[in-house]
Design a protein around this motif. Structure first.
Motif, short mmCIF file in Angstrom:
data_model
loop_
_atom_site.label_atom_id
_atom_site.label_comp_id
_atom_site.label_asym_id
_atom_site.label_seq_id
_atom_site.Cartn_x
_atom_site.Cartn_y
_atom_site.Cartn_z
N ASN A 1 5.31 -95.23 56.83
CA ASN A 1 6.84 -95.10 56.88
C ASN A 1 7.45 -95.12 58.21
N PHE B 1 13.28 -98.62 57.72
CA PHE B 1 13.76 -98.91 56.40
C PHE B 1 15.11 -98.64 56.03
N PRO C 1 11.45 -95.52 50.55
CA PRO C 1 10.48 -96.11 50.22
C PRO C 1 10.01 -95.51 48.64
N TYR D 1 10.11 -101.42 49.80
CA TYR D 1 10.95 -101.22 51.23
C TYR D 1 12.18 -102.21 51.36
N MET E 1 14.41 -103.66 54.20
CA MET E 1 14.47 -103.67 55.51
C MET E 1 15.13 -104.81 55.99
#
Length: 706
Positions: free
Chosen positions: A192, A197, A201, A263, A265
């Motif tokens: 992480n 992100f 998560p 995730y 992103m």
């Protein structure tokens, strides 16, 4: 003087009709020669790989001959004991349970969420089938939905499951998902901390299907947002295929097919090559060809790769010019774990060609025309290794050197973990000190091996409980039962040993660090402590044919084998839930106190080992590694087959919704898989639907229960 600039080769293309210059013809000839040599080297390496595969398979067959399992402690033998003792569960005899397809060591055999007891006595459903009606819908789900679990239904009505705390929606038509799927945060900082992100998560468990994630209202780059998953197998961050970015409606949808962490992103987020102070793992490679500058446009071709979770789509390419050392064509890219694994293997091949230390008599020297390596540190450190001329003496002093990895370092650095996990509990047990050098064997008393003798002696001495120096052991439970099953002749009813006459030879009795140093002295067994592969397992050992000090050690292991199995048999038919997660919690607590355990694994045959350390997997937060001393595989034998030091049991932690009685709850349980050596047919497992082996933990002759 160093400088950085674009560099181009202004040579004109030669007329194809003219005869090529001599130097060009030489270069092309050498290039073809190099290609031919490369092909020959490839064939050579392929032949070597094939030969090594043959040798490894041959060695695997040898090891398989040495592996001993005890048929007297198989699952079937335990059931036979239960028949004789009149034991069962849920008000049923063992044969009635087995005929129903019920596993008496589980609370819920079919995993449908109803206990076997409730299915038998309350709902009258099939305790061996997830769906009694055969429509795929769990019996528990139908009970909770007010439906008859005996009647089929159409399981195809669309509905949604909302997890507002994660801005997440599961879109499904499977009624099971309503009760069995769940979402958990993924909290492994090593992953992480690498990326920025957008969402928290998460892992979506027990679910395969359509997923929707809502975008944050304040995000201004919605057209660049993508869903990624961190793959536990490749250790790479991978873009999810077939995802639909609905910018106007503020969400993204995709199909989920596994439980890897999810995730959200921004696409294209890369690690900056200019961040020279960021610590990481770097690979470098350089080939120097100073006499071909006019031909190829540079004197040195340099690559630097940073190990990353995700392979970058972008890369940096620069021309670096130095007045003394010439022109370097330098490329940099962040790459994923799979690519770095391939580079590691390529470097291993280069190590077999290039010598490491500079030698004036050797042309193929590392650091000369070719240089390569791996460093833990900063990008500046990697540059200083592969292009040292760019760094003045004063500037080099400022390079942040964390650690340089020597790929050719065979120095013994102690017993390191097999996998880079997170140590949860470690007793300090060392297979090279606290375990016998020789491995399991068969005797007249233990014709299926005496593994339990090894494990009990090891546990008691390591934990400081000790064992008697002499003992006469008789039993009317395990020993007589064993002999009735195996022997056609006289039934052996006692076993004994006496160590008092040769205590100086049995130093392991008082010092747990002396196990590995013990050696047999007689001609029959001396090779056992010199070369493990020379044990003759076609012969059943008779301890009375031996002389001391060897005889008493064999009798010690035999007698403790009987004692251990006698204690285990007293509890063997007392069925309880052996897969409950609290058992692993108690195992961790025991190991945390510095004490090792005994672990019995039961399948077509039985085997006893000693757990001594447990680690949590580095990335998969639901997986643990339980390291064990397996007396079938002592240290020397493992080393002859692999480069590893230890063997381990994989532990997988799960939970599911259950209806036990009238209350629903999350039932936590575990599955295990033990397959210590690749290519060797030797495993115990209840991982997956086809594996139904059993296991039980013991501590000081008492079973560990939930």
């Amino acid at each position: 003087m160093n400088s950085e600039q674009n560099y181009t080769n202004d040579q004109q293309k030669p007329d194809s009709k003219k005869k090529k210059p001599f130097i060009i013809r030489v270069f092309l000839f050498l290039l073809k020669a190099v290609l031919v040599i490369a092909i020959l080297i490839g064939i050579l390496f392929g032949s070597i790989a094939g030969y090594n595969f043959y040798q490894n398979r041959k060695l695997a067959k040898e090891i398989e001959k040495n592996i001993v399992i005890d048929p007297l402690y198989s699952k079937e033998s335990i059931y036979e004991q239960a028949r004789e003792d009149g034991e069962g569960r849920y008000g049923k005899t063992i044969d009635e349970l087995l005929e129903m397809g019920v596993d008496p060591s589980k609370l819920d055999t079919d995993g449908d969420g109803l206990t076997d007891y409730d299915e038998i006595h309350i709902y009258e459903t099939d305790p061996s089938k997830f769906s009694t009606a055969g429509d795929g819908v769990s019996d528990m789900v139908k009970v909770l939905e007010g439906l008859d679990p005996h009647e089929k239904i159409k399981n195809n009505t669309d509905f949604q499951i909302d997890y507002s705390e994660y801005d997440l929606t599961l879109q499904t038509a499977d009624l099971n998902d309503k009760y069995f799927s769940y979402v958990e945060p993924y909290e492994v900082s090593k992953v992480n901390d690498v990326y920025n992100f957008i969402n928290e998560p998460i892992q979506i468990k027990n679910y395969q299907g359509r997923v929707r994630i809502d975008y944050p209202d304040n995000n201004s780059h919605k057209d660049d947002l993508k869903v990624y998953q961190f793959n536990f197998d490749t250790l790479n961050m991978e873009e999810v295929k077939k995802q639909d970015n609905n910018i106007n409606d503020n969400y993204v949808e995709f199909d989920l097919i596994n439980d890897y962490p999810v995730y959200l992103m921004q696409d294209g987020m890369e690690i900056d090559e200019n961040q020279d102070d960021e610590v990481g793992t770097f690979y470098y490679f350089r080939i120097s060809i100073p006499f071909l500058e006019n031909l190829v446009g540079f004197n040195h071709k340099v690559f630097i790769f940073k190990q990353n979770l995700l392979t970058s789509k972008n890369y940096t390419n620069k021309i670096l010019v130095d007045d003394t050392y010439g022109i370097a064509d330098y490329s940099y890219q962040a790459i994923g774990r799979l690519q770095t694994f391939m580079i590691d293997k390529a470097f291993e091949q280069l190590d077999s060609i290039f010598v490491r230390e500079v030698n004036d008599d050797t042309f193929l020297q590392k650091g000369g025309i070719v240089d390569y390596g791996k460093v833990e540190g900063t990008l500046s450190l990697a540059k200083s290794k592969v292009m040292p001329w760019l760094f003045t003496e004063d500037k080099t002093k400022d390079v942040d050197i964390v650690e340089e990895v020597n790929l050719d370092d065979n120095e013994d650095k102690g017993l390191e973990p097999l996998l880079k996990g997170l140590v949860v509990a470690d007793t300090g047990f060392d297979i090279r000190k606290n375990a016998f050098k020789f491995d399991n064997f068969t005797t007249e008393i233990g014709p299926g091996g005496v593994c339990a003798g090894f494990s009990r002696i090891t546990e008691r001495i390591y934990n400081g409980n000790g064992i008697p120096l002499e003992k006469d052991f008789s039993t009317d439970t395990f020993l007589s039962w064993v002999q009735e099953k195996l022997a056609d002749g006289d039934i052996i009813t006692e076993s004994k040993y006496d160590l008092t006459h040769n205590l100086d030879h049995y130093t392991f009795i008082d010092d747990k660090n002396e196990f590995y140093n013990f050696k047999f002295t007689g001609p029959k067994l001396s090779t056992w402590t010199d070369n493990n592969l020379e044990n003759n397992y076609n012969e059943i050992l008779n301890s009375n044919e031996l002389s001391d000090p060897d005889k008493s050690v064999i009798q010690l292991i035999e007698t403790q084998y009987l004692k251990s199995n006698d204690e285990a048999k007293k509890l063997g038919t007392k069925f309880y839930d052996k897969d409950h997660a609290n058992i692993i919690t108690k195992v961790i607590n025991t190991l945390s106190n510095g004490d090792i355990l005994q672990l019995y694994m039961q399948g077509s045959g039985g085997h006893a080992v000693n757990p001594y350390r447990i680690e949590r997997a580095e990335y998969n937060q639901d997986k643990y590694y339980l390291f064990v001393y397996d007396n079938n595989l002592p240290y020397d034998l493992i080393q002859k087959y692999t480069d590893e030091h230890e063997v381990k049991v994989d532990i997988y932690m799960y939970k599911r919704k259950t209806l036990f009685g009238k209350e629903t709850e999350n039932y936590s349980y575990f599955e295990y898989h033990y397959e210590p050596l690749d290519g060797v047919d030797y495993k115990y497992s209840n991982y997956g639907e086809e594996n139904t082996d059993n296991l039980r933990f013991f501590y000081n002759d008492k079973a560990i229960k939930k």
